[in-house]
Design an enzyme around this catalytic site. Structure first.
Site, PDB file in Angstrom:
ATOM      1  N   SER A 299       0.803  -1.219   0.000  1.00 41.59           N
ATOM      2  CA  SER A 299       0.000   0.000   0.000  1.00 41.59           C
ATOM      3  C   SER A 299       0.837   1.271   0.000  1.00 41.59           C
ATOM      4  CB  SER A 299      -0.936   0.005   1.218  1.00 41.59           C
ATOM      5  OG  SER A 299      -0.191  -0.136   2.420  1.00 41.59           O
TER       6      SER A 299
ATOM      7  N   GLY B 275      -1.859  -4.259   0.971  1.00 44.79           N
ATOM      8  CA  GLY B 275      -1.981  -5.453   1.794  1.00 44.79           C
ATOM      9  C   GLY B 275      -1.064  -6.588   1.406  1.00 44.79           C
TER      10      GLY B 275
ATOM     11  N   ASN C   1       3.908  -5.561   5.748  1.00 41.51           N
ATOM     12  CA  ASN C   1       2.718  -6.335   6.133  1.00 41.51           C
ATOM     13  C   ASN C   1       3.083  -7.678   6.760  1.00 41.51           C
ATOM     14  OD1 ASN C   1       0.568  -4.544   5.340  1.00 41.51           O
ATOM     15  ND2 ASN C   1       1.124  -4.945   3.229  1.00 41.51           N
TER      16      ASN C   1
ATOM     17  N   ASP D 222      -5.400   6.412   9.994  1.00 39.81           N
ATOM     18  CA  ASP D 222      -5.096   5.061  10.482  1.00 39.81           C
ATOM     19  C   ASP D 222      -3.705   4.961  11.106  1.00 39.81           C
ATOM     20  OD1 ASP D 222      -3.369   5.134   8.318  1.00 39.81           O
ATOM     21  OD2 ASP D 222      -4.438   3.616   7.157  1.00 39.81           O
TER      22      ASP D 222
ATOM     23  N   HIS E  54      -0.644   4.697   7.020  1.00 39.20           N
ATOM     24  CA  HIS E  54      -0.385   5.108   5.643  1.00 39.20           C
ATOM     25  C   HIS E  54      -0.077   6.601   5.561  1.00 39.20           C
ATOM     26  CE1 HIS E  54      -2.806   1.389   5.241  1.00 39.20           C
ATOM     27  NE2 HIS E  54      -1.901   1.149   4.306  1.00 39.20           N
TER      28      HIS E  54
END
Length: 216
Positions: A41, A78, A107, A191, A194
């Site tokens: 991402s 992801g 991730n 979040d 990011h």
């Protein structure tokens, strides 16, 4: 056949030969190199408007500096190193890149996967890219201290280990100047994972010096 006619034929043959030579030079030069980005991402513009991510900004920088190169962004939000490893072969076959930028691993850590597994996957991707005659730029990530000192240290060191063993380019930390500033939350989306659009030029500046070495 008169001398004028012979002269015209000679000139025609000379021009044809010159044109043929120019086409051979153009063919030898080939098409612009392809830069393949395989990431997650952080490279897939998650939460951003199209064109705001560092990969899109890379395309603009290349064009601005008159560097002929095509950028293929094969990043998926992801994605893990296992996912990247499984889809790399068809990407190499399809795009035939001159340079492969591998930006994966974050991730894996978020899912608590073993560092050795991540290292094995990155190694396999590097080897496959090099066997396809592509140069490789490995883009590293670092984990916050709450993951434990040992895990954090081994995870960060993993990228340098793989890059050193296989002689690839290395960006030690994609988020340098983003995740390690005095007020990092100002650089991240809600979040807290990011980066915002304003962080992506900084991310590109982290990648650019190492990438430029491979473009020579």
């Amino acid at each position: 056949m008169g001398s004028d006619m012979l002269d015209r034929w000679k000139r025609r043959d000379f021009i044809a030969a010159a044109l043929a030579g120019s086409y051979q030079v153009a063919f030898a030069a080939g098409t612009p190199p392809v830069i393949l980005v395989v990431g997650d991402s952080l490279s897939a513009e998650y939460g951003l408007k199209r064109g705001e991510g560092w990969v899109a900004l890379l395309e603009k920088r290349l064009a601005g500096q008159k560097i002929a190169a095509t950028v293929v962004n094969a990043s998926i939000s992801g994605d893990t190193t296992s996912g990247g490893r499984s889809r790399l072969a068809p990407l190499l076959a399809q795009h035939k890149p001159s340079i492969v930028i591998i930006e994966l691993g974050g991730n894996d850590a978020l899912r608590g996967l073993p560092v050795q597994m991540t290292e094995d996957n990155l190694t396999a991707m590097v080897v496959a890219s090099q066997q396809a005659r592509a140069k490789v730029l490995l883009v590293g990530m670092q984990m916050p201290p709450n993951y434990g000192a040992d895990y954090t240290r081994r995870f960060a060191a993993m990228y340098a280990k793989v890059a050193g063993t296989h002689k690839t380019g290395l960006v030690p930390f994609l988020l340098k100047g983003v995740g390690d500033v005095a007020d990092p939350l100002s650089m991240f989306q809600a979040d807290r994972i990011h980066p915002k659009a304003l962080a992506h030029p900084v991310m590109l500046d982290n990648v650019w010096p190492e990438l430029k070495k491979l473009l020579k």
